[in-house]
Design an enzyme around this catalytic site. Structure first.
Site, PDB file in Angstrom:
ATOM      1  N   ASP A 447      19.962  -6.491  40.063  1.00  0.00           N
ATOM      2  CA  ASP A 447      19.872  -7.057  38.719  1.00  0.00           C
ATOM      3  C   ASP A 447      19.827  -5.969  37.651  1.00  0.00           C
ATOM      4  O   ASP A 447      19.132  -4.961  37.805  1.00  0.00           O
ATOM      5  CB  ASP A 447      18.596  -7.912  38.634  1.00  0.00           C
ATOM      6  CG  ASP A 447      18.422  -8.560  37.281  1.00  0.00           C
ATOM      7  OD1 ASP A 447      19.195  -9.481  36.969  1.00  0.00           O
ATOM      8  OD2 ASP A 447      17.516  -8.138  36.533  1.00  0.00           O
ATOM      9  N   TYR A 452      18.613  -2.445  29.266  1.00  0.00           N
ATOM     10  CA  TYR A 452      17.828  -1.557  30.119  1.00  0.00           C
ATOM     11  C   TYR A 452      18.290  -0.118  29.894  1.00  0.00           C
ATOM     12  O   TYR A 452      19.446   0.229  30.161  1.00  0.00           O
ATOM     13  CB  TYR A 452      17.977  -1.929  31.589  1.00  0.00           C
ATOM     14  CG  TYR A 452      17.341  -3.246  31.987  1.00  0.00           C
ATOM     15  CD1 TYR A 452      16.551  -3.971  31.099  1.00  0.00           C
ATOM     16  CD2 TYR A 452      17.531  -3.771  33.261  1.00  0.00           C
ATOM     17  CE1 TYR A 452      15.973  -5.180  31.467  1.00  0.00           C
ATOM     18  CE2 TYR A 452      16.953  -4.977  33.644  1.00  0.00           C
ATOM     19  CZ  TYR A 452      16.186  -5.679  32.740  1.00  0.00           C
ATOM     20  OH  TYR A 452      15.614  -6.876  33.109  1.00  0.00           O
TER      21      TYR A 452
END
Length: 743
Positions: A447, A452
Site C-alpha cells: 500500500d 507519503y
C-alpha cells in the site's frame, strides 16, 4: 497476399451463438501436457492440415502446456501468414482464462480465477505468448463462486472494449450462472456471453441436452464442445489395455473423475463399433459426427497428436448426414442417458487453498457429489519451464488470504504499508529488502499514497517492484499494489487549489502522476484517501470508474470515510450502473474501533464491504516501547505526530498497553504481535496494513499471523476488560476540510 481455399466441399459452418461469426463445424483444440514436446513447426503442420479441410476455429487456453500451447499456436499462425497459407482474417482464434499458466497448484492467489485482475492480466499475457493483437473469442474457463459474476462480466467487456477480443463466452458453467451473466449484461448495457464450451459426447450429455435448453431459446446460446471421444475411451483403442503413451497411462489422468467408470466406458465403446461398421466409418468418426449432428452445437473441438490422426478425425464431417434418428436410437439403446442434478464444476473451488493452509494439493469437495467425484486432488507438479516468479515462494506456510470485499481479489491477511516522513532517508534497495521479506512471508498486498514522503514512497515502491521483477523475485501478477489520492504530493498546506481533493481533475491527474512515479501501467486498487464535502460524491464515483475503465486500476475504494458517505457512493454507483467501492481503509486497533466494529456493520451486510485497516499498533503505543519515555527516532519524537490529531489519549494508551503485556506473555508473543493478531482475527478485516522501519522489525510484526488462532473469545474478553472501549458518535475526518484554506 493470396491464401488457399478455406472451404473444401464437405466442410460447412454455423454461426457462433447469437452472433455473426461463422465457425467450422469441426475445430482444433490445442490441449497438451506440459511435458509434451510440441513445437511451433509441429503445430503449423497440424493447423495447415486442419485449415486445408476447411477448419477455421482454433482453440487454446492459458493452462495448456503451461502457456506453451499458446506460444506454439502463435508461432504457427505467424508462419502461416508469412507463407501465404492464411491471413489473420481467415482464422477464428480463442483462448481461455481461469487456471493460470503456472499450473493448478503452482499459481499464486490472483493469477487464477475470474477476478478482474486475472482476466485483464491473463488476457495481456496470453496475447504476448501468442504474438497477437487480439483473439476472436475469450472464455472464462471455469465458473468461480468466489468472484461476483458482475465483476467477471465487466472484466470480459473491458477486454472486448480494449480490442483484445471480439466476443466472450463461458466454459463448464451452470445454466443458472450463464443466465445470471446474461441478465447482468442486459441490465448494464454490456455484451452478453455468446457461447459456452462444455464437454459433450455420448457418455456426457447433461449440460448440452438438458440443462441448457432454455438458454438456446432465450439467448440463442452457442456451443463449442470438447472431448467428443470421451478422453479417448470412444476410440476403441483401450479394448485390450492401455497403450503406451495414451492418456490413461499418465498419472495425472488415470485418477480423473469420470462417470461411468473407465472400465464401463471401454465396454460400452466396444458395443458401439458395429454401428460404425454399418456406416462405413471408424468409431472415432462415428462419435464425432454424432456430436456435430446436434443443431445446438456450433463447433466440435477435436484433438490429435499426429497430422495423420487429425486427418482421420476430420473425416467425421463426411458422416454427419448418416447420423439419422434411427442411428441415434441404436446408440441410445446401448447407452441411455439419465439426467442428473447439475453440479458446480470441481475446479471452481481451485483457489480455496489460499483461504487455508493446504499447500501441497488442492482437495475439492462438492456437496452431494458421489465418491467418484469427491475429493479431487490436483497434485503439484514441477513446471516444464518455471516462470521467474516461482524463484520465490508466493505463499509462506502460515499466511492465508481473504477476498477484498465483494470481489474476486485475494489479499494476504497481513500487508505492508509505505507510510514515511519526507525526511526519512529510504532508498530503492532498502525498500526492495523490505518488500522481499514481506513477500517471502506470503504478503502480496503493498500500500502507498501520493502524499507519503511527498511522492517519494511511490518512487521507492515502484523501483523495488521493478527490481523484484528483474531479479525474478516476483512478477507483476503476484502483487496487489494500491495507491491513494487526496492530499497531493506537495504537502498538506502547500498544495495548489486543485492538486488536492476528490475532484475529477485531481482523481485523473493524480492517478497519472502516481503511476508515473511508480513506473507502473496500473495499480490494483485505488483509494479516495479522505472524504471531502466540497466535491459531490457522484463526481468522485464517476471519476474512479473512469480510472478503472482506462485500465489504470482494477478496483476502487474509500479511506477514512463515514458509513453514510460510503453508502451514498454505493447507491450512486448502482443508480448509474457503475462500479461500487469494494473496500474502505480505516484506522483499527484496540483503541480505535468505532468505524470497524460499529459504524460499518450495515455495510458489511448490504454491500459485503471489505476493509484494509491501518495503525494496528496505534502509532506505536501498542508496542510497549513508550513505557519509560519517548525513544529517539520513534514516531512520537516527531513534532508533527506528537502535536497532531493522533496524539489524543497518548498517556492513557501507554498505560493501558502496559496492562496488556501479561496477556501477550501468556500467548507466547510480543505485545505488538498480539495487537496485530487481534486485528486480523476480525472476520470483516480483509488485510491489516503493517509498517516497519527495519527489516528485523518487519519480520517480528509479520510473525503475528502465527498467533491469530490464539485470539479466542476468552482472550478477547480479557483484553476488553482492560481496554474498556466505549463507542462514540461518528466523527468527521480531520483532513476533509483541507482545501478550505483556498476559500
Amino acid at each position: 497476399m493470396a491464401s488457399t481455399s478455406v472451404s473444401p466441399a464437405k466442410m460447412t459452418y454455423r454461426f457462433l451463438g447469437n452472433s455473426g461469426l461463422l465457425v467450422s463445424k469441426l475445430a482444433v483444440g490445442s490441449w497438451m501436457y506440459r511435458e509434451d514436446a510440441y513445437t511451433a513447426d509441429a503445430w503449423y503442420k497440424m493447423m495447415t492440415t486442419a485449415f486445408k479441410r476447411g477448419v477455421n476455429f482454433f482453440d487454446n487456453a492459458e493452462i495448456y502446456g503451461n502457456g506453451l500451447a499458446e506460444e506454439n499456436m502463435g508461432g504457427a499462425i505467424k508462419k502461416g501468414i508469412e507463407e501465404g497459407v492464411w491471413s489473420r482474417e481467415d482464422l477464428v482464434v480463442t483462448t481461455k482464462f481461469f487456471v493460470g499458466y503456472k499450473g493448478f497448484t503452482e499459481s499464486g492467489p490472483n493469477d487464477q480465477g475470474l477476478s478482474r485482475k486475472h482476466i485483464v492480466e491473463g488476457a495481456r499475457a496470453s496475447l504476448r505468448r501468442m504474438q497477437l493483437d487480439y483473439v476472436d473469442v475469450v472464455f472464462c474457463h471455469r465458473p468461480e463462486p468466489y468472484t461476483p459474476i458482475e465483476e467477471t462480466v465487466r472484466a470480459m467487456n473491458y477486454v472486448i472494449n480494449q480490442g483484445w477480443a471480439f466476443y466472450w463466452g463461458t466454459s463448464e458453467w451452470l445454466a443458472s450462472d450463464i443466465r445470471e451473466a446474461c441478465e447482468i449484461a442486459d441490465r448494464l448495457g454490456l455484451i452478453r456471453p455468446i457461447v459456452e464450451q462444455s464437454q459433450y459426447n455420448i457418455f456426457t450429455r447433461d449440460k448440452v441436452e438438458f440443462e441448457y435448453l432454455d438458454l438456446y431459446k432465450k439467448y440463442k446460446l452457442g456451443l463449442t464442445t470438447f472431448s467428443p471421444l470421451a478422453y479417448g475411451t470412444l476410440t476403441g483403442k483401450y479394448t485390450a489395455g492401455k497403450p503406451d503413451g495414451s492418456r490413461f497411462t499418465k498419472p495425472a489422468f488415470a485418477t480423473r473423475a469420470m462417470e461411468p467408470t473407465y472400465d464401463e466406458r471401454v465396454v460400452l465403446a466396444d458395443k458401439l463399433k458395429p454401428i460404425a461398421v454399418e456406416l462405413g466409418c471408424s468409431l472415432p468418426q462415428l462419435v464425432t459426427a454424432w456430436c456435430v449432428s446436434n443443431e445446438h452445437v456450433s463447433t466440435v473441438l477435436v484433438g490429435a497428436s499426429r497430422p495423420e490422426q487429425l486427418e482421420e478425425n476430420l473425416k467425421a464431417i463426411d458422416f454427419v448426414d448418416k447420423i439419422t434418428p434411427e442411428v441415434k436410437a441404436k446408440i441410445d439403446a446401448i447407452y441411455s442417458v439419465v439426467p442428473t442434478v447439475p453440479e458446480m464444476n470441481p475446479l471452481a473451488f481451485l483457489r480455496k487453498r489460499h483461504l487455508c493452509n493446504c499447500q501441497k494439493a488442492v482437495c475439492i469437495t462438492t456437496p452431494g457429489s458421489p465418491s467418484l467425484h469427491s475429493p479431487i486432488c490436483f497434485q503439484s507438479h514441477k513446471l516444464l519451464r518455471p516462470p521467474p516468479s516461482t524463484m520465490a515462494s508466493t505463499t509462506a506456510a502460515k499466511m492465508t488470504h481473504r477476498f477484498l470485499g465483494n470481489s474476486g481479489l485475494l489479499v494476504s491477511k497481513l500487508s505492508l504499508g509505505s507510510w514515511m516522513f519526507p525526511s526519512e532517508k529510504n532508498t530503492v534497495d532498502a525498500w526492495y529488502a523490505m518488500m522481499k521479506i514481506a513477500f517471502k512471508h506470503g504478503v502480496n498486498f503493498f500500500d502507498t499514497a501520493e502524499n507519503y514522503a511527498l511522492g517519494r514512497a511511490d518512487e521507492l515502491m515502484g523501483g523495488a517492484i521493478k527490481k523484484g521483477i528483474e531479479e525474478g523475485a516476483w512478477c507483476r501478477e503476484d502483487l496487489v499494489v494500491s495507491a491513494k489520492l487526496f492530499s497531493g504530493c506537495k504537502g498538506f498546506d502547500t498544495g495548489t487549489p486543485n492538486s488536492q481533493g476528490l475532484s475529477r481533475k485531481h482523481m485523473i491527474e493524480g492517478t497519472q502522476a502516481s503511476l508515473q512515479r511508480l513506473g507502473l501501467e496500473y495499480v490494483d486498487v485505488i483509494f479516495c484517501h479522505h472524504p471531502e464535502p466540497y466535491t459531490p460524491i457522484e463526481e468522485s464515483v464517476r471519476a474512479m470508474n473512469y480510472v478503472i475503465e482506462k485500465g489504470w486500476a482494477f478496483y476502487w475504494g474509500t479511506s477514512n470515510w463515514s458509513a453514510a458517505d460510503i453508502a451514498e457512493a454505493c447507491e450512486i454507483a448502482d443508480r448509474l450502473g457503475l462500479i461500487r467501492p469494494i473496500v474502505e481503509q480505516s484506522q483499527y486497533n484496540l483503541f480505535a474501533r468505532n468505524r470497524v466494529e460499529f459504524e460499518f456493520i450495515d455495510l458489511y451486510k448490504k454491500y459485503k464491504l471489505g476493509l484494509t485497516t491501518w495503525s494496528p499498533l496505534a502509532f506505536g503505543t501498542l508496542t510497549g516501547k513508550y513505557s519509560a519515555e519517548i525513544p529517539d527516532g520513534s514516531r512520537f519524537s516527531v513534532d508533527a505526530v506528537r502535536n497532531g490529531a493522533f496524539s489524543r489519549g497518548f498517556e492513557q494508551n501507554v498505560e493501558t498497553a502496559d496492562k496488556l503485556k501479561p496477556i501477550a506473555e501468556e500467548l507466547g508473543c510480543s505485545l505488538a504481535q498480539m495487537a496485530i493478531a487481534w486485528c486480523v482475527s476480525n472476520e470483516h478485516v480483509s488485510t491489516v496494513v503493517v509498517g516497519a522501519s527495519r527489516p528485523a522489525q518487519l519480520e517480528e510484526n509479520l510473525k503475528a499471523i502465527d498467533f491469530v488462532s490464539k485470539l479466542t473469545p476468552e482472550v478477547k474478553a480479557k483484553i476488553d476488560a482492560i481496554v474498556n472501549f466505549v463507542p462514540t458518535l461518528p466523527q468527521a475526518d480531520h483532513l476533509q476540510l483541507l482545501r478550505s484554506r483556498h476559500l
